[in-house]
Design a protein around this motif. Sequence first.
Motif, mmCIF file in Angstrom:
data_model
loop_
_atom_site.group_PDB
_atom_site.id
_atom_site.type_symbol
_atom_site.label_atom_id
_atom_site.label_comp_id
_atom_site.label_asym_id
_atom_site.label_seq_id
_atom_site.Cartn_x
_atom_site.Cartn_y
_atom_site.Cartn_z
ATOM 1 N N HIS A 197 0.738 -1.317 0.094
ATOM 2 C CA HIS A 197 0.092 -0.202 0.065
ATOM 3 C C HIS A 197 0.850 1.078 -0.068
ATOM 4 O O HIS A 197 2.214 1.072 -0.081
ATOM 5 C CB HIS A 197 -0.963 -0.134 1.218
ATOM 6 C CG HIS A 197 -0.313 -0.199 2.346
ATOM 7 N ND1 HIS A 197 0.030 0.956 3.446
ATOM 8 C CD2 HIS A 197 0.186 -1.042 3.209
ATOM 9 C CE1 HIS A 197 0.475 0.574 4.524
ATOM 10 N NE2 HIS A 197 0.883 -0.848 4.267
ATOM 11 N N ASN A 198 0.301 2.255 0.025
ATOM 12 C CA ASN A 198 0.984 3.668 -0.047
ATOM 13 C C ASN A 198 2.137 3.759 -1.280
ATOM 14 O O ASN A 198 3.003 4.164 -1.297
ATOM 15 C CB ASN A 198 1.763 4.071 1.322
ATOM 16 C CG ASN A 198 1.029 4.016 2.486
ATOM 17 O OD1 ASN A 198 -0.029 4.556 2.598
ATOM 18 N ND2 ASN A 198 1.606 3.558 3.731
ATOM 19 N N ILE A 199 1.182 3.453 -2.291
ATOM 20 C CA ILE A 199 2.042 3.455 -3.489
ATOM 21 C C ILE A 199 2.154 4.640 -4.186
ATOM 22 O O ILE A 199 1.381 5.606 -4.266
ATOM 23 C CB ILE A 199 1.195 2.466 -4.856
ATOM 24 C CG1 ILE A 199 0.842 1.142 -4.074
ATOM 25 C CG2 ILE A 199 1.980 2.420 -5.947
ATOM 26 C CD1 ILE A 199 -0.110 0.194 -4.722
ATOM 27 N N GLU A 200 3.492 4.895 -4.298
ATOM 28 C CA GLU A 200 3.770 6.158 -5.110
ATOM 29 C C GLU A 200 4.659 5.959 -6.277
ATOM 30 O O GLU A 200 5.518 5.165 -6.196
ATOM 31 C CB GLU A 200 4.733 7.280 -4.203
ATOM 32 C CG GLU A 200 3.693 7.513 -2.695
ATOM 33 C CD GLU A 200 4.810 8.431 -2.157
ATOM 34 O OE1 GLU A 200 5.832 8.657 -2.318
ATOM 35 O OE2 GLU A 200 4.285 8.726 -0.797
ATOM 36 N N ARG A 201 4.313 6.761 -7.250
ATOM 37 C CA ARG A 201 5.331 6.652 -8.634
ATOM 38 C C ARG A 201 5.920 7.925 -8.908
ATOM 39 O O ARG A 201 5.382 9.140 -9.062
ATOM 40 C CB ARG A 201 4.263 6.246 -9.830
ATOM 41 C CG ARG A 201 3.637 5.003 -9.670
ATOM 42 C CD ARG A 201 2.693 4.602 -10.938
ATOM 43 N NE ARG A 201 2.427 3.211 -10.863
ATOM 44 C CZ ARG A 201 1.466 2.667 -10.075
ATOM 45 N NH1 ARG A 201 0.744 3.429 -9.565
ATOM 46 N NH2 ARG A 201 0.999 1.433 -10.354
ATOM 47 N N LYS A 202 7.274 8.052 -9.237
ATOM 48 C CA LYS A 202 7.919 9.028 -9.525
ATOM 49 C C LYS A 202 8.981 8.725 -11.056
ATOM 50 O O LYS A 202 9.858 8.057 -10.646
ATOM 51 C CB LYS A 202 9.017 9.508 -8.307
ATOM 52 C CG LYS A 202 8.292 9.898 -7.208
ATOM 53 C CD LYS A 202 9.235 10.506 -5.913
ATOM 54 C CE LYS A 202 8.535 11.130 -4.907
ATOM 55 N NZ LYS A 202 9.410 11.544 -3.683
ATOM 56 N N VAL A 242 8.943 3.326 -8.647
ATOM 57 C CA VAL A 242 7.494 2.927 -7.538
ATOM 58 C C VAL A 242 8.078 2.476 -6.462
ATOM 59 O O VAL A 242 9.065 1.439 -6.258
ATOM 60 C CB VAL A 242 6.696 1.735 -8.547
ATOM 61 C CG1 VAL A 242 5.401 1.659 -7.538
ATOM 62 C CG2 VAL A 242 6.138 2.133 -9.892
ATOM 63 N N SER A 243 7.396 3.134 -5.440
ATOM 64 C CA SER A 243 7.737 2.766 -3.861
ATOM 65 C C SER A 243 6.466 2.614 -3.282
ATOM 66 O O SER A 243 5.382 3.066 -3.626
ATOM 67 C CB SER A 243 8.374 3.972 -3.240
ATOM 68 O OG SER A 243 7.572 5.279 -3.083
ATOM 69 N N PHE A 244 6.484 1.758 -2.215
ATOM 70 C CA PHE A 244 5.291 1.226 -1.485
ATOM 71 C C PHE A 244 5.699 0.528 -0.231
ATOM 72 O O PHE A 244 6.748 0.071 -0.181
ATOM 73 C CB PHE A 244 4.424 0.167 -2.399
ATOM 74 C CG PHE A 244 5.249 -1.006 -2.963
ATOM 75 C CD1 PHE A 244 5.471 -2.062 -2.177
ATOM 76 C CD2 PHE A 244 5.438 -0.990 -4.325
ATOM 77 C CE1 PHE A 244 5.956 -3.247 -2.675
ATOM 78 C CE2 PHE A 244 6.109 -1.880 -4.930
ATOM 79 C CZ PHE A 244 6.445 -3.091 -4.040
#
Length: 287
Positions: free
Chosen positions: A255-260, A264-266
């Motif tokens: 969860h808390n998926i972030e895309r830059k 991709v971080s989670f």
Amino acid sequence: MIRLATFENNSFEPFKTISQESYDLLRADCDVLKKSYTQFVVFKNLQLNLKDYFDFIDKWTNVPAYKMDVRIANDIHFVMYANKLILNVLMSFIFFVDNAKAFTKRNHGVKAQESFILLTNEIYDKSFAYRFLYKLRNYSVHLGFALEVINIGINFNHKNPEISEHSIKLLVDLDLLLKEKKLFGKRVHDELKEMKDSDTELNLIPLINELSHYIMELQKNIYSFQKEELTNSIENMEMFVGNNKTKTNAIKVYHNIERKGKEVSFSVYDVPYDMLTEFKNTYKNWC
């Protein structure tokens, strides 16, 4: 977005999207298992030490005469290894009892602790094996190993001596033990004195056999306070996961998926299915 996924070969395979509320419920069920496992692993440690000890006894029981080297009875390394196994059992036994007293009170209340202590007192009163081995740990802590030699008994076959069988006996010297009244306490010391009237040595093997039975009774007492909560949590976890768990994969929540850009971080939460499996395998016949 919160997703349940399998994890195998360094790869996530999502199979269900869940709400924050469902995730919180899943975490709560996982926490129940993790809390209970802090005591269960102490019990498991004792069982593993008992297994090592019983494997050793089995290996040197009913050994055909042509395979037995009687010189091992006085071999210092063989005697030391036997003492190590015995001490591991005694130390982990006391660790198990003391830990359970604290665990039951902290997690299930004073009445649960009182129930456990009452059972230990009942076992202590009715079982010499339990009383003696409890005190033998004190002896070992202060004076070292009680076993000095390994006795080898023989079941002699008069018709065919070559198929006679040898078995080891773990005999401790009663005269040696009787010197330590303070370490054993009056009750056990008096019992040892009575035994001295008919024998000079005490065999530890049947005593540890009996102790292993009472250890199971104590763990069943602890489980009686956990059963409902553990069962419900395990059923809920299995409902969440369905048939997606296999012998080789792990279950994770990300969860808390972030895309830059391309990165991709989670955050990842591990669902403790290994603990769930251990609980089910151990307690499946206790219901």
